[in-house]
Design an enzyme around this catalytic site. Structure first.
Site, mmCIF file in Angstrom:
data_model
loop_
_atom_site.group_PDB
_atom_site.id
_atom_site.type_symbol
_atom_site.label_atom_id
_atom_site.label_comp_id
_atom_site.label_asym_id
_atom_site.label_seq_id
_atom_site.Cartn_x
_atom_site.Cartn_y
_atom_site.Cartn_z
ATOM 1 N N CYS A 1 78.040 86.430 88.523
ATOM 2 C CA CYS A 1 77.945 87.205 89.761
ATOM 3 C C CYS A 1 79.118 86.787 90.643
ATOM 4 O O CYS A 1 80.052 86.146 90.168
ATOM 5 C CB CYS A 1 76.589 87.021 90.453
ATOM 6 S SG CYS A 1 76.273 85.396 91.158
ATOM 7 N N ASN B 1 77.964 82.753 92.250
ATOM 8 C CA ASN B 1 77.238 81.859 91.349
ATOM 9 C C ASN B 1 76.210 81.017 92.090
ATOM 10 O O ASN B 1 75.980 79.856 91.772
ATOM 11 C CB ASN B 1 78.203 80.978 90.550
ATOM 12 C CG ASN B 1 77.549 80.235 89.392
ATOM 13 O OD1 ASN B 1 77.949 79.114 89.086
ATOM 14 N ND2 ASN B 1 76.565 80.811 88.746
ATOM 15 N N CYS C 1 73.176 82.957 93.491
ATOM 16 C CA CYS C 1 71.931 83.746 93.532
ATOM 17 C C CYS C 1 71.613 84.357 92.171
ATOM 18 O O CYS C 1 70.770 83.865 91.435
ATOM 19 C CB CYS C 1 72.015 84.865 94.572
ATOM 20 S SG CYS C 1 72.053 84.329 96.286
ATOM 21 N N ARG C 2 72.306 85.440 91.856
ATOM 22 C CA ARG C 2 71.951 86.221 90.672
ATOM 23 C C ARG C 2 72.252 85.523 89.352
ATOM 24 O O ARG C 2 71.393 85.479 88.466
ATOM 25 C CB ARG C 2 72.669 87.578 90.724
ATOM 26 C CG ARG C 2 72.233 88.424 91.894
ATOM 27 C CD ARG C 2 73.095 89.649 92.065
ATOM 28 N NE ARG C 2 74.427 89.262 92.533
ATOM 29 C CZ ARG C 2 75.460 90.095 92.629
ATOM 30 N NH1 ARG C 2 75.318 91.355 92.270
ATOM 31 N NH2 ARG C 2 76.621 89.675 93.079
ATOM 32 N N SER C 3 73.460 85.016 89.194
ATOM 33 C CA SER C 3 73.804 84.437 87.888
ATOM 34 C C SER C 3 73.041 83.154 87.582
ATOM 35 O O SER C 3 72.564 82.993 86.453
ATOM 36 C CB SER C 3 75.311 84.269 87.722
ATOM 37 O OG SER C 3 75.887 83.504 88.744
ATOM 38 N N ASP D 1 73.045 92.345 95.070
ATOM 39 C CA ASP D 1 73.230 91.022 95.663
ATOM 40 C C ASP D 1 72.211 90.842 96.788
ATOM 41 O O ASP D 1 72.247 91.569 97.775
ATOM 42 C CB ASP D 1 74.656 90.899 96.209
ATOM 43 C CG ASP D 1 75.000 89.484 96.631
ATOM 44 O OD1 ASP D 1 74.085 88.643 96.780
ATOM 45 O OD2 ASP D 1 76.197 89.215 96.828
#
Length: 160
Positions: free
Chosen positions: A10, A13, A15-17, A128
């Site tokens: 993301c 690095n 939140c999402r990933s 995001d």
């Protein structure tokens, strides 16, 4: 022993990933494949490098029995040599990754994460959640749990 390596990417690095890494790591552990399917995460920018995952994502994941951890890092060109699959969380990340990729073999490893989602066909990107509320973190986890099921199947088939 044959291994399959997956990298979630993301922007920052945090939140999402790292959440994708944690969701898939849990699934892989439940199948006893943690020595064969290796998972990591990175960001397209280095701004958060060294930071732990966002506390809000950590808390949302913990409610689902998912443990986030690690420290943010920026994706590097050598990641394309190291990993079998590189997953972009959104179109901007996808564009950044394809611009970084050094050759056609690297490009072939990059996919948009939502290509794996089956229960959420209306989503083409993992949004995001950083500037939103709790519902955004829950949606991200819903998408990750959905797509990681198919991603795990792809990895298992690659190991055969």
């Amino acid at each position: 022993m044959k291994q399959y390596k997956i990298l979630f990417v993301c922007m920052g690095n945090i939140c999402r990933s790292p959440a994708g890494e944690a969701v898939l790591r849990k699934m892989v552990g439940e199948e006893g494949l943690q020595d064969q399917i290796l998972i990591d995460s990175a960001g397209t920018i280095g701004f958060h490098s060294g930071n732990a995952p966002d506390r809000r994502m950590h808390n949302a994941a913990a409610k689902r029995g998912i443990r986030t951890g690690g420290k943010a890092r920026q994706v590097k060109l050598h990641d394309f040599d190291e990993f079998d699959r590189v997953l972009a969380m959104d179109d901007e990340n996808y564009d950044d990754l394809t611009n970084l990729a050094g050759n056609p073999a690297h490009l072939a490893k990059i996919k948009r994460f939502c290509e794996y989602c089956r229960s959420h066909p209306e989503h083409h990107q993992v949004p995001d959640p950083y500037y939103g509320g709790d519902a955004g973190f829950e949606l991200v986890l819903d998408l990750l749990e959905d797509g990681c099921q198919q991603l795990l199947q792809e990895a298992k088939e690659a190991l055969v």
